[in-house]
Design a protein around this motif. Structure first.
Motif, PDB file in Angstrom:
ATOM      1  N   PRO A 124       0.817  -1.211   0.000  1.00 38.90           N
ATOM      2  CA  PRO A 124       0.000   0.000   0.000  1.00 38.90           C
ATOM      3  C   PRO A 124       0.858   1.272   0.000  1.00 38.90           C
ATOM      4  CG  PRO A 124       0.077  -0.946   2.194  1.00 38.90           C
ATOM      5  CD  PRO A 124       0.783  -1.923   1.301  1.00 38.90           C
ATOM      6  N   GLN A 125       0.276   2.345  -0.474  1.00 31.46           N
ATOM      7  CA  GLN A 125       0.963   3.639  -0.420  1.00 31.46           C
ATOM      8  C   GLN A 125       1.201   4.059   1.025  1.00 31.46           C
ATOM      9  OE1 GLN A 125       2.172   6.111  -2.851  1.00 31.46           O
ATOM     10  NE2 GLN A 125       2.356   4.050  -3.689  1.00 31.46           N
ATOM     11  N   SER A 126       0.197   3.778   1.844  1.00 35.53           N
ATOM     12  CA  SER A 126       0.309   4.167   3.247  1.00 35.53           C
ATOM     13  C   SER A 126       0.032   2.929   4.101  1.00 35.53           C
ATOM     14  CB  SER A 126      -0.715   5.274   3.534  1.00 35.53           C
ATOM     15  OG  SER A 126      -0.764   5.511   4.917  1.00 35.53           O
ATOM     16  N   TYR A 127       1.017   2.499   4.853  1.00 41.91           N
ATOM     17  CA  TYR A 127       0.856   1.286   5.652  1.00 41.91           C
ATOM     18  C   TYR A 127       0.347   1.674   7.036  1.00 41.91           C
ATOM     19  CZ  TYR A 127       1.803  -3.410   7.414  1.00 41.91           C
ATOM     20  OH  TYR A 127       1.667  -4.670   7.955  1.00 41.91           O
ATOM     21  N   PRO A 128      -0.746   1.038   7.503  1.00 42.49           N
ATOM     22  CA  PRO A 128      -1.435   1.544   8.697  1.00 42.49           C
ATOM     23  C   PRO A 128      -0.717   1.320  10.026  1.00 42.49           C
ATOM     24  CG  PRO A 128      -2.853   0.069   7.397  1.00 42.49           C
ATOM     25  CD  PRO A 128      -1.466  -0.084   6.880  1.00 42.49           C
ATOM     26  N   TRP A 129       0.260   0.448  10.103  1.00 40.02           N
ATOM     27  CA  TRP A 129       0.836   0.105  11.406  1.00 40.02           C
ATOM     28  C   TRP A 129       2.338   0.399  11.436  1.00 40.02           C
ATOM     29  CZ3 TRP A 129      -2.169  -3.414   8.521  1.00 40.02           C
ATOM     30  CH2 TRP A 129      -3.502  -3.515   8.950  1.00 40.02           C
ATOM     31  N   GLY A 130       2.862   0.562  12.636  1.00 37.92           N
ATOM     32  CA  GLY A 130       4.294   0.770  12.803  1.00 37.92           C
ATOM     33  C   GLY A 130       4.701   2.214  12.524  1.00 37.92           C
ATOM     34  N   PRO A 131       6.014   2.495  12.632  1.00 38.98           N
ATOM     35  CA  PRO A 131       6.510   3.857  12.437  1.00 38.98           C
ATOM     36  C   PRO A 131       6.280   4.314  10.997  1.00 38.98           C
ATOM     37  CG  PRO A 131       8.248   2.380  13.263  1.00 38.98           C
ATOM     38  CD  PRO A 131       7.102   1.523  12.887  1.00 38.98           C
ATOM     39  N   SER A 132       6.330   5.635  10.789  1.00 39.76           N
ATOM     40  CA  SER A 132       6.146   6.147   9.426  1.00 39.76           C
ATOM     41  C   SER A 132       7.274   5.604   8.555  1.00 39.76           C
ATOM     42  CB  SER A 132       6.149   7.667   9.436  1.00 39.76           C
ATOM     43  OG  SER A 132       7.450   8.134   9.726  1.00 39.76           O
ATOM     44  N   ARG A 133       6.964   5.427   7.300  1.00 37.46           N
ATOM     45  CA  ARG A 133       7.905   4.763   6.396  1.00 37.46           C
ATOM     46  C   ARG A 133       7.581   5.208   4.978  1.00 37.46           C
ATOM     47  NH1 ARG A 133       7.641  -0.317   4.792  1.00 37.46           N
ATOM     48  NH2 ARG A 133       7.388   0.816   2.862  1.00 37.46           N
ATOM     49  N   PRO A 134       8.539   5.054   4.052  1.00 36.13           N
ATOM     50  CA  PRO A 134       8.245   5.449   2.675  1.00 36.13           C
ATOM     51  C   PRO A 134       7.158   4.543   2.075  1.00 36.13           C
ATOM     52  CG  PRO A 134      10.579   4.795   2.939  1.00 36.13           C
ATOM     53  CD  PRO A 134       9.892   4.507   4.224  1.00 36.13           C
ATOM     54  N   PRO A 135       6.436   5.041   1.067  1.00 29.20           N
ATOM     55  CA  PRO A 135       5.463   4.176   0.393  1.00 29.20           C
ATOM     56  C   PRO A 135       6.184   2.994  -0.265  1.00 29.20           C
ATOM     57  CG  PRO A 135       5.370   6.443  -0.455  1.00 29.20           C
ATOM     58  CD  PRO A 135       6.546   6.361   0.464  1.00 29.20           C
ATOM     59  N   TYR A 136       5.483   1.879  -0.402  1.00 25.74           N
ATOM     60  CA  TYR A 136       6.074   0.757  -1.140  1.00 25.74           C
ATOM     61  C   TYR A 136       6.238   1.160  -2.603  1.00 25.74           C
ATOM     62  CZ  TYR A 136       5.612  -2.177   2.953  1.00 25.74           C
ATOM     63  OH  TYR A 136       5.764  -2.699   4.206  1.00 25.74           O
ATOM     64  N   PRO A 137       7.297   0.679  -3.267  1.00 23.36           N
ATOM     65  CA  PRO A 137       7.571   1.149  -4.631  1.00 23.36           C
ATOM     66  C   PRO A 137       6.522   0.723  -5.658  1.00 23.36           C
ATOM     67  CG  PRO A 137       9.156  -0.552  -3.958  1.00 23.36           C
ATOM     68  CD  PRO A 137       8.385  -0.170  -2.742  1.00 23.36           C
ATOM     69  N   LEU A 138       5.815  -0.377  -5.391  1.00 25.43           N
ATOM     70  CA  LEU A 138       4.823  -0.850  -6.360  1.00 25.43           C
ATOM     71  C   LEU A 138       3.465  -0.967  -5.677  1.00 25.43           C
ATOM     72  CD1 LEU A 138       6.994  -3.657  -7.963  1.00 25.43           C
ATOM     73  CD2 LEU A 138       6.147  -1.645  -9.165  1.00 25.43           C
ATOM     74  N   SER A 139       2.392  -0.798  -6.446  1.00 28.01           N
ATOM     75  CA  SER A 139       1.054  -0.915  -5.857  1.00 28.01           C
ATOM     76  C   SER A 139       0.777  -2.374  -5.481  1.00 28.01           C
ATOM     77  CB  SER A 139       0.001  -0.361  -6.804  1.00 28.01           C
ATOM     78  OG  SER A 139       0.225  -0.843  -8.087  1.00 28.01           O
ATOM     79  N   PRO A 140      -0.212  -2.610  -4.621  1.00 27.46           N
ATOM     80  CA  PRO A 140      -0.431  -3.970  -4.119  1.00 27.46           C
ATOM     81  C   PRO A 140      -0.787  -4.953  -5.224  1.00 27.46           C
ATOM     82  CG  PRO A 140      -1.726  -2.356  -2.873  1.00 27.46           C
ATOM     83  CD  PRO A 140      -1.151  -1.640  -4.052  1.00 27.46           C
ATOM     84  N   LEU A 141      -0.500  -6.210  -4.971  1.00 26.07           N
ATOM     85  CA  LEU A 141      -0.946  -7.280  -5.861  1.00 26.07           C
ATOM     86  C   LEU A 141      -2.455  -7.459  -5.689  1.00 26.07           C
ATOM     87  CD1 LEU A 141       2.077  -9.556  -5.084  1.00 26.07           C
ATOM     88  CD2 LEU A 141       1.397  -8.931  -7.409  1.00 26.07           C
ATOM     89  N   PRO A 142      -3.129  -8.012  -6.704  1.00 34.22           N
ATOM     90  CA  PRO A 142      -4.581  -8.176  -6.583  1.00 34.22           C
ATOM     91  C   PRO A 142      -4.959  -9.139  -5.450  1.00 34.22           C
ATOM     92  CG  PRO A 142      -3.742  -9.207  -8.596  1.00 34.22           C
ATOM     93  CD  PRO A 142      -2.615  -8.440  -8.007  1.00 34.22           C
ATOM     94  N   LEU A 143      -6.082  -8.846  -4.806  1.00 32.38           N
ATOM     95  CA  LEU A 143      -6.548  -9.695  -3.705  1.00 32.38           C
ATOM     96  C   LEU A 143      -7.205 -10.946  -4.283  1.00 32.38           C
ATOM     97  CD1 LEU A 143      -8.196  -7.120  -1.241  1.00 32.38           C
ATOM     98  CD2 LEU A 143      -5.824  -7.912  -1.342  1.00 32.38           C
ATOM     99  N   ASN A 144      -6.769 -12.108  -3.801  1.00 30.99           N
ATOM    100  CA  ASN A 144      -7.427 -13.345  -4.225  1.00 30.99           C
ATOM    101  C   ASN A 144      -8.658 -13.593  -3.345  1.00 30.99           C
ATOM    102  OD1 ASN A 144      -6.376 -14.266  -1.833  1.00 30.99           O
ATOM    103  ND2 ASN A 144      -4.978 -15.756  -2.754  1.00 30.99           N
ATOM    104  N   ALA A 145      -9.279 -14.755  -3.532  1.00 30.95           N
ATOM    105  CA  ALA A 145     -10.558 -15.005  -2.853  1.00 30.95           C
ATOM    106  C   ALA A 145     -10.405 -14.980  -1.333  1.00 30.95           C
ATOM    107  CB  ALA A 145     -11.120 -16.356  -3.309  1.00 30.95           C
ATOM    108  N   ALA A 146      -9.357 -15.623  -0.806  1.00 26.03           N
ATOM    109  CA  ALA A 146      -9.171 -15.647   0.648  1.00 26.03           C
ATOM    110  C   ALA A 146      -9.011 -14.231   1.188  1.00 26.03           C
ATOM    111  CB  ALA A 146      -7.959 -16.508   1.010  1.00 26.03           C
ATOM    112  N   ALA A 147      -8.263 -13.392   0.459  1.00 25.96           N
ATOM    113  CA  ALA A 147      -8.045 -12.009   0.896  1.00 25.96           C
ATOM    114  C   ALA A 147      -9.358 -11.228   0.863  1.00 25.96           C
ATOM    115  CB  ALA A 147      -6.997 -11.350   0.002  1.00 25.96           C
ATOM    116  N   GLN A 148     -10.160 -11.444  -0.168  1.00 25.43           N
ATOM    117  CA  GLN A 148     -11.458 -10.750  -0.256  1.00 25.43           C
ATOM    118  C   GLN A 148     -12.389 -11.179   0.874  1.00 25.43           C
ATOM    119  OE1 GLN A 148     -12.877 -11.614  -4.213  1.00 25.43           O
ATOM    120  NE2 GLN A 148     -11.729  -9.921  -5.138  1.00 25.43           N
ATOM    121  N   LEU A 149     -12.376 -12.481   1.178  1.00 26.22           N
ATOM    122  CA  LEU A 149     -13.247 -12.980   2.255  1.00 26.22           C
ATOM    123  C   LEU A 149     -12.828 -12.402   3.607  1.00 26.22           C
ATOM    124  CD1 LEU A 149     -13.539 -16.679   1.062  1.00 26.22           C
ATOM    125  CD2 LEU A 149     -15.459 -15.079   1.314  1.00 26.22           C
TER     126      LEU A 149
END
Lengths: 210, 518
Positions: free
Chosen positions: B140-165
């Motif tokens: 994610p561009q902004s990670y919700p937990w832990g200390p502030s940090r740079p955005p990840y260089p690439l956007s997230p991978l698509p969510l599969n079925a388990a992730a959607q559930l």
């Protein structure tokens, strides 16, 4: 806890993928090797004919095969693993090495059959065989010679090995509608319900009930 | 390009193992102009030609030399947690790369149990930044937990079925989630050090080898960089001896290649063979163990999995396996245990799933076949939680020998009170989540993940094997860099931290060398 109805898939959809342009060459080669008959473990003396017959009878209860999966040679593959010493990278420290463990376990199972029903395992009715296997799985068994082997641990090893052989086979993967080996093009859509035309759908109306 | 050093040439360093510890370190040393040789027990695979999408075929990526498992929770090795080949365990890691949080490094200070690290999050943070860019982490561009940090260089991978559930259920329950950081490419990526890597095709097979190069295993990232900078790589070399010279230093590394014994002379040895083979080699050679801590404090992450069957088709073989994460359980307010855990959605391949159903649930006969026919409707969630070091959990040499005549390792592991309480907490929560997702036939698989500890770092030579820079207290030219040096398990998957330690260990070594103190 409710159980969902068990579904079935039409036969052959997965096996037809093998060799098609939906599959990469390394995957095709691996699955063709799996489909080939198991070379007999040649000249081995790990299990004799009588023990192999007993193993076949046990395997028929643990992983029952239908006409559709009958070509999966569970006993042949199991024996070849023993002969070649193919393991999974670990074993319970309490158990001896695989060959000794399975020889001892099978002998103790037969002795338990005699103690419980007065017959060899292969002679028993299916229901008696299942009762015996459930007892061994639970770890409580008849006072016969297990030679220090924990019956429940041995049962787990035996079952896990047979299951590993069975579901590695394309015919069993066909039975459960697994299409992941169609790896040449990737999966553009991975969400709930997403499906490519070559991924099998359950056969409507053919639910087996739980 | 790749150098070739003679055995009697005094090279600057031999690196043993080419996984998350060895490969970044090898690269760093080679970049600094050192003459370095890497010894790897396994083969150097060409993934596109050699890797099939077939679990049994890919057993070649796992360490299959037999290990003996004892204790109340015997650890499964093999495909559960071990790797062999150039790239080591990164050949089979799922590429799940959350950072630990700062408090993970000082559990003892916070709770009065476990062990603190002699270094902290701030020591590793610059390396996490560097690694995420170098590997090409999707997140994610902004990670919700832990200390502030740079955005990840690439956007997230698509969510599969388990992730959607999991996403759907957590939203209902008010549990925050985020697409997970994964070291697999959501878009093509170019880095001058290794060239162009293509985007992930969602093949879902990370745990049994990536055939496309989209996953940032070491063989497609740090190894090519190391080779380009002149490192020599020797695959299929199994190290057996680390003989000490009269100075008390290791004089050379003895290994077996094609059945032949060879000795490479060297000034420094970097042992990066993982938390089983590293202590095993030290114990066999009876070195670096005046503290008697080699093999002690073996840890494995709590990794309880909850599975369920859904009305909808999940086809769990597709997509990055760990698509979604929540760290809301990092310090749960109702916890009755020290530390915490993260939550993760999980995909699964059929052979792995069937094995777990057999071992964990004991299903056989028609019940097994019926359950497996619903494989395409299965989805799982699991935790990755801290594990406290404990004196009863250890690696020993057994009295049984392998084909090489070396004693097989024996690992005793019993989950202690803290692990049991954490697991019970997670069991309740994950059943609630899967219930909210609409799962039927919910069941739990008790799993312990990763191999950690056995050569812990610390400031006190009486209670640790290496110092904060990874240098063995007892042997001046031996450095250890892998998951064996972890004093505590951390509530995050270990690969990213092992890589960060590797870069730091190399930089500390080079800084000392520049001052004439290496």
């Amino acid at each position: 806890m409710s159980h969902p109805p068990s579904v079935t898939y039409a036969s052959g959809a997965i096996v037809r993928l093998i060799g098609s342009d939906l599959m990469t060459e390394p995957t095709t080669a691996a699955l063709l090797r799996r489909l080939a008959p198991v070379s007999d473990g040649a000249h081995s003396t790990i299990l004799d004919e009588r023990q192999l017959a007993l193993l076949a009878a046990v395997a028929a209860r643990l992983v029952p095969q239908t006409e559709r999966t009958a070509a999966i040679d569970l006993v042949g593959s199991f024996h070849r693993r023993l002969v070649e010493g193919t393991g999974v990278g670990w074993r319970y420290a309490e158990l001896p090495a695989a060959a000794v463990m399975h020889r001892t376990g099978l002998a103790a199972l037969n002795a338990s059959a005699a103690a419980a029903f007065g017959s060899e395992f292969v002679e028993l009715q299916a229901a008696q065989q299942d009762e015996l296997l459930r007892t061994v799985q639970s770890g409580k068994t008849w006072p016969v010679a297990w030679r220090g082997i924990d019956p429940a641990m041995w049962f787990e090893e035996l079952l896990a090995t047979l299951v590993d052989i069975f579901y590695a086979h394309p015919l069993a993967q066909d039975d459960i509608g697994f299409a992941g080996m169609a790896d040449a093009h990737g999966w553009p859509d991975v969400g709930l319900g997403a499906r490519e035309v070559y991924e099998p759908e359950p056969v409507p109306g053919e639910q087996l009930g739980a | 390009m790749t150098a070739m050093h003679a055995l009697d040439e005094m090279v600057d360093a031999v690196v043993i193992g080419t996984g998350a510890g060895g490969a970044p370190l090898l690269s760093r040393l080679a970049e600094a102009g050192l003459k370095v040789v890497a010894l790897e027990a396994g083969r150097h695979w060409q993934p596109q030609q050699d890797f099939a999408t077939d679990e049994e075929e890919q057993n070649k990526l796992f360490w299959m030399d037999e290990r003996l498992s004892a204790g109340a929770n015997p650890i499964e090795f093999g495909k559960n947690n071990s790797g062999i080949g150039v790239g080591g365990s990164t050949l089979h890691y799922t590429a799940y790369v959350p950072r630990p949080q700062p408090d993970d490094f000082k559990l003892h200070r916070e709770f009065g149990v476990g062990a603190d690290w002699p270094i902290g999050y701030d020591d590793l943070a610059p390396y996490y930044d560097e690694l995420e860019l170098f590997l090409g982490v999707s997140g994610p561009q902004s990670y919700p937990w832990g200390p502030s940090r740079p955005p990840y260089p690439l956007s997230p991978l698509p969510l599969n079925a388990a992730a959607q559930l999991m996403d759907r259920a957590c939203a209902k329950l008010g549990i925050a989630t985020s697409p997970a950081p994964n070291a697999a490419l959501s878009a093509p990526y170019f880095h001058p050090a290794y060239g162009r890597r293509q985007a992930c095709t969602n093949r879902g097979f990370c745990q049994a080898g990536c055939s496309t190069g989209a996953k940032a295993s070491m063989d497609v990232t740090y190894i090519p960089r190391a080779l380009a900078r002149g490192a020599e790589l020797r695959p299929s070399c199994f190290v057996t001896e680390l003989p000490l010279g009269r100075s008390g230093k290791i004089s050379g590394v003895v290994y077996v290649r094609d059945g032949q014994r060879e000795v490479q002379r060297c000034r420094h040895v970097f042992l990066c063979a993982g938390a089983i083979e590293t202590p095993r080699l030290l114990l066999i050679n009876e070195i670096a163990n005046s503290s008697k801590q080699v093999g002690k404090n073996f840890m494995a992450h709590t990794g309880l999995q909850i599975w369920g069957t859904f009305d909808e088709m999940t086809r769990p073989y597709k997509g990055i396996p760990g698509g979604l994460i929540s760290e809301e359980t990092h310090r749960p307010p109702d916890a009755d245990f020290a530390g915490g855990y993260l939550l993760q959605s999980i995909g699964v391949m059929p052979l792995t799933y069937a094995g777990q159903v057999a071992r964990g649930r004991g299903l056989w006969g028609d019940a097994l076949l019926r359950h497996m026919r619903n494989y395409n409707q299965v989805a799982g969630i699991n935790i990755l939680g801290d594990c406290l070091p404990h004196e009863d959990n250890e690696l020993l040499l057994s009295d049984e020998c392998d084909g090489r005549g070396l004693p097989k390792p024996l690992v005793r592991f019993t989950a202690q009170d803290n692990e049991l309480r954490m697991t019970a907490h997670a069991d309740r929560l994950m059943r609630q989540i899967w219930g909210a997702a609409g799962a039927e036939d919910v069941w739990a698989y008790q799993r312990f993940a990763h191999t950690i500890g056995t050569a812990r770092m610390g400031d006190d030579p009486g209670t640790s094997v290496v110092d904060a820079d990874g240098r063995a207290h007892d042997v001046a030219n031996l450095t250890i860099c892998d998951n064996s040096v972890f004093p505590s398990a951390l509530a995050a998957n270990p690969a990213l931290t092992i890589m960060a330690l590797a870069l730091r260990t190399a930089d500390r070594f080079l800084a000392r060398a520049a001052q004439g103190d290496a």
